[in-house]
Structure formats: C-alpha cells, structure tokens
Design an enzyme around this catalytic site. Structure first.
Site, short mmCIF file in Angstrom:
data_model
loop_
_atom_site.label_atom_id
_atom_site.label_comp_id
_atom_site.label_asym_id
_atom_site.label_seq_id
_atom_site.Cartn_x
_atom_site.Cartn_y
_atom_site.Cartn_z
N LYS A 97 -51.55 84.13 -33.86
CA LYS A 97 -51.79 82.36 -33.81
C LYS A 97 -51.90 81.63 -32.53
CE LYS A 97 -50.18 81.74 -39.01
NZ LYS A 97 -49.30 80.84 -39.81
N TYR A 135 -57.87 80.18 -45.18
CA TYR A 135 -56.44 79.96 -46.16
C TYR A 135 -56.44 79.33 -47.58
CZ TYR A 135 -52.87 81.20 -42.38
OH TYR A 135 -52.15 81.84 -41.61
N PHE A 143 -49.72 70.24 -46.63
CA PHE A 143 -49.94 71.03 -44.70
C PHE A 143 -50.90 71.21 -44.57
CE2 PHE A 143 -47.37 74.75 -47.27
CZ PHE A 143 -48.20 75.78 -47.32
N ARG A 171 -45.01 92.25 -42.03
CA ARG A 171 -44.18 90.55 -42.50
C ARG A 171 -42.72 90.44 -41.95
NH1 ARG A 171 -47.14 87.52 -44.99
NH2 ARG A 171 -44.81 86.28 -45.76
N ARG A 191 -41.23 85.37 -35.44
CA ARG A 191 -40.71 84.32 -35.12
C ARG A 191 -40.09 83.85 -34.62
NH1 ARG A 191 -43.89 84.42 -41.65
NH2 ARG A 191 -46.38 83.96 -40.75
N ASN A 201 -46.18 79.10 -36.25
CA ASN A 201 -44.81 80.42 -35.82
C ASN A 201 -45.57 81.97 -34.93
OD1 ASN A 201 -46.75 80.78 -38.37
ND2 ASN A 201 -45.39 81.07 -39.70
N HIS A 204 -49.48 85.77 -38.42
CA HIS A 204 -50.04 86.33 -39.88
C HIS A 204 -49.87 86.94 -40.69
CE1 HIS A 204 -51.94 86.10 -43.95
NE2 HIS A 204 -52.96 86.41 -43.60
N GLU A 215 -58.10 89.92 -46.40
CA GLU A 215 -58.39 89.84 -44.70
C GLU A 215 -58.73 90.45 -43.46
OE1 GLU A 215 -55.06 87.12 -46.33
OE2 GLU A 215 -54.26 88.86 -45.03
O1 CDP Z 1 -47.50 82.94 -43.26
P1 CDP Z 1 -46.34 82.77 -44.46
O2 CDP Z 1 -47.29 83.74 -45.22
O3 CDP Z 1 -45.36 83.59 -43.98
O4 CDP Z 1 -46.20 82.22 -44.47
P2 CDP Z 1 -47.53 81.00 -46.36
O5 CDP Z 1 -46.75 80.51 -47.09
O6 CDP Z 1 -48.44 82.21 -46.70
O7 CDP Z 1 -47.80 79.44 -45.35
C1 CDP Z 1 -49.31 79.88 -44.34
C2 CDP Z 1 -48.80 79.44 -43.19
O8 CDP Z 1 -48.47 77.36 -43.22
C3 CDP Z 1 -47.82 79.55 -42.11
O9 CDP Z 1 -47.41 81.11 -42.02
C4 CDP Z 1 -47.39 78.07 -41.80
O10 CDP Z 1 -48.18 78.40 -40.60
C5 CDP Z 1 -48.32 76.93 -42.59
N1 CDP Z 1 -47.18 76.46 -43.12
C6 CDP Z 1 -46.50 74.99 -42.66
O11 CDP Z 1 -47.02 74.33 -41.84
N2 CDP Z 1 -45.74 74.47 -43.88
C7 CDP Z 1 -45.29 74.56 -44.75
N3 CDP Z 1 -44.38 74.42 -45.52
C8 CDP Z 1 -45.52 76.36 -45.20
C9 CDP Z 1 -46.21 76.87 -44.54
MG MG Z 2 -49.15 83.57 -46.77
#
Ligand code: CDP
Ligand code: MG
Length: 374
Positions: A97, A135, A143, A171, A191, A201, A204, A215
């Site tokens: 990112k 996304y 968010f 992951r 992270r 963070n 992805h 993807e």
């Molecule tokens: O990236 P990952 O699959 O681990 O998490 P996700 O739940 O699919 O969320 C996608 C991305 O959205 C996260 O990696 C964060 O950058 C962002 N996010 C956020 O800003 N605030 C949250 N409460 C949850 C996710």
């Molecule tokens: Mg995700």
C-alpha cells in the site's frame, strides 16, 4: 529410493527452428539433473550436478536456464512430482500500500524468507475509481471512502507471489488488519513492524483462492493493455535491470534496499520475462563491442528480470558509479560497496544492468516501460 522430480520441458532450438521436448529430472539430494530428448528417445544431458537450478524454481509455468538454454516447464512428469511440488502451490496477490512503498525491499525480503517467490510485480498508481473497484466488497462500510482515498494517494506495488499455501502464508505474514492489534497479537508480523493504524496497514492479501484469481486479474490481466499503468516518468532518470540470476537467487529485496539506502528514488518497477529478440535488441549497442554480449543476452532472457526507473541527482552518472565496475571481481577490489561488488557473480551475472551513457537513460526506461509494457 532416491527422491527425484520429473518435468516435461520445452526448448526452442533456434538452429533447427523447432520446439524440442525433454523429460527433465532433478535430484534434490545432490542438486543434480539429467535430460532426455522425448522425440529421439535418447539421453540429452547425462546426470550432472548443476548449482544454478534451485528446487524453488521448479514449478510448472516457470522458465529455467540450463547451460544457457531457456527451458519452459510445461507439465509435471509424474504423479509423485505433481503431489509433492504441485498440489499446495498457489498464486496470490500481495499488494504493498502507499504508506510503505519506500520499504518494498524489506517486504520482498520477508516474502523470500517465507519460501514464497515473486513471479510478477508492478508499481502502479490507482485512480479513485480503480481503487473503489478493487475494494468493491467494502463499499457499504463506514471506512470505504477513507480506504479508497488512501489507496489512490500514492504508488502501490502489486505482486503475484507463489508458493505452498501462498494465500494464507502471506496473510499470516501481514498480521491483523489493525496495526495496533497486530503489535499486540502478532508482534513479528509486517503490519506490527511497519503499520500505522487501522487504515494505513502496509499491505493487502487476497482472502481466498477465488479472490486471488480475481485480484491478480485486476492488476495483471490476461488481455494485453488493460491493467493499471506503470509509474514511469521518463524524465531525469536512468534504467536499472535486476538480472534474472539475482531475482532467482532471492536478492531482489536486498538490492532494492541498497538502492533506496543510497538515496536513489525508485519511481517505477516492473518484472518482465524477456524474449530473446528483445534482449538482443536492448543490448544492441554492446554487440561486437563487448566480448560478453552473447552471454549477456542469454542471461537477460533466462528468467524474470526486474526493471526499475531510478531518479536522483545527476543520474545516470551517479547511479552507474553506485553499480560499480562491470566485473564483480574488480568491483570487490576497487569499490567494495557497489551493487556489483555485493551481489555480482561474474561479468555476465553481475547482478544489475545500468544505463551507460547519460543520453540513453530515458531511452532505456522507455524500452521497458513503454515498448515492452503494452
Ligand atoms: O486487509 P484485510 O483483508 O486484512 O482487512 P479488511 O477487513 O478486508 O479491510 C480492508 C482494508 O480496509 C484494511 O486493510 C484497512 O486498510 C481498511 N480498514 C479500515 O480502514 N478500517 C476498518 N475498521 C477496517 C478496515
Ligand atoms: Mg480483506
């Protein structure tokens, strides 16, 4: 019985102008290999120890260099090999990112140290709508706007990584989405080390094999010319190619780190699988001038290489000095901190190519990022 991996391999014989097929056997015990010519039913290469082939390079779809021949591994040769090497192999998307694009070397180091390999890579910059498409699954979340804003705020690096259970391994390497939670629950994770908060963070990772396929298609589409574009600027720049031997030895992360630490900006990055004609064309100016020309061509198309656009004060001159003398042996004596001294093996496998003449910097960057990246 001795462990033996079998593959079906293809090699284009330029003299006969035809595709030859071989059975290729690799013996992990002593790192030796042998080859049989399928059509003529005879030994092509007697069993011999061959250090330039790594077990991690042996998977279907990869190209390996055996005694200057580029072999395409087109299938597993037996069920044993398929079970042992093929069944758990996955391809997944690892995306760096915008918050840590300057740490790409560190992230690649972690990828390699987890026994995953990077098979494709591209630095790109997503528009707001591209980031929103990527996304889409989160579009109803609170968010979402912040996330899309963040993801389109600067360059990202998309990588196809491959290895046993690559999706879950990557992951796990990333750790929990919230960086603070990562520091509490998984202090070794990426992270935890590099993340800022719940949004910024570091990376992805695809959540499933289906998501990975979708993807990967987003960043590396099968239809030519449809993916997000590269970030090359074509101004005040020089060209650096991390050569296939260095990529295959897992040195990419270290080399990128060295380049950044020396104060150069990596403004574009992409991996390429060069065809021989392209390698010949790119090195045209060295033909008949440099003794190593044929070897250089063979090396450049022996596997994936990584092309970089480098910016900094007075590049290409300063970057060329940083690469060091073309011969790593000489480099180690005279300029021990240069890239070739640190990572080169010999005159041909000298870790990196860099633009020689200042006026060629833009042209060489264009060759990769305009002509080859179509
Ligand atoms: O990236 P990952 O699959 O681990 O998490 P996700 O739940 O699919 O969320 C996608 C991305 O959205 C996260 O990696 C964060 O950058 C962002 N996010 C956020 O800003 N605030 C949250 N409460 C949850 C996710
Ligand atoms: Mg995700």
């Amino acid at each position: 019985m001795e462990d033996r991996y079998a593959f079906l391999a293809e090699w284009f014989d330029p003299i006969a102008a035809l595709m030859r097929r071989f059975q290729l056997f690799y013996y992990p015990n002593d790192g030796s290999m042998e080859m049989f010519d399928v059509k003529n039913q005879r030994v092509f290469l007697k069993r011999i120890k061959y250090d330039d082939i790594h077990p991690r390079d042996l998977f279907v779809g990869n190209r390996v260099n055996v005694f200057s021949r580029q072999l395409n591994l087109i299938d597993y040769g037996d069920q044993y090999t398929r079970n042992k090497l093929g069944s758990k192999k996955e391809r997944t998307l690892a995306l760096i990112k915008p918050d840590v694009v300057t740490k790409i070397g560190d992230v690649m180091e972690l990828v390699y140290s987890s026994n995953l390999i990077v098979t494709k890579a591209k630095m790109t910059r997503l528009s707001w709508s591209q980031a929103a498409d990527f996304y889409m699954e989160h579009q109803s979340k609170s968010f979402f706007n912040n996330l899309v804003q963040f993801m389109s705020s600067g360059p990202v690096v998309a990588m196809e990584i491959m290895g046993d259970e690559a999706t879950s391994v990557w992951r796990k390497l990333l750790g929990p989405a919230d960086s603070a939670a990562a520091r509490r629950e998984a202090p070794q994770s990426i992270r935890a080390h590099f993340g800022t908060d719940g949004l910024q963070n570091v990376g992805h990772g695809s959540e499933s094999l289906d998501a990975a396929a979708r993807e990967l298609e987003f960043f590396f589409p099968s239809a030519i010319g449809h993916g997000p574009s590269n970030t090359a600027t074509f101004t005040d720049c020089t060209c650096c190619i991390i050569k296939p031997h260095a990529v295959s030895d897992g040195l990419t992360g270290k080399i990128l780190n060295s380049i950044s630490a020396a104060g150069f900006e990596i403004s574009a990055l992409q991996m390429f699988n060069m065809e021989r004609v392209n390698a010949e064309e790119f090195y045209e100016v060295y033909k008949g001038v440099v003794l190593e020309y044929p070897g250089m061509v063979t090396e450049l198309c022996s596997g994936p290489c990584m092309a970089l656009e480098i910016r900094g004060t007075d590049t290409p001159k300063t970057f060329r000095e940083f690469c060091g003398p073309a011969d790593p042996e000489i480099a180690r004596h005279l300029r021990p901190n240069t890239l070739r001294a640190l990572y080169g093996k010999d005159k041909v496998r000298n870790a990196v190519h860099c633009t020689d003449l200042p006026e060629d910097g833009v042209l060489e960057v264009q060759y990769f990022f305009k002509i080859l990246d179509t």
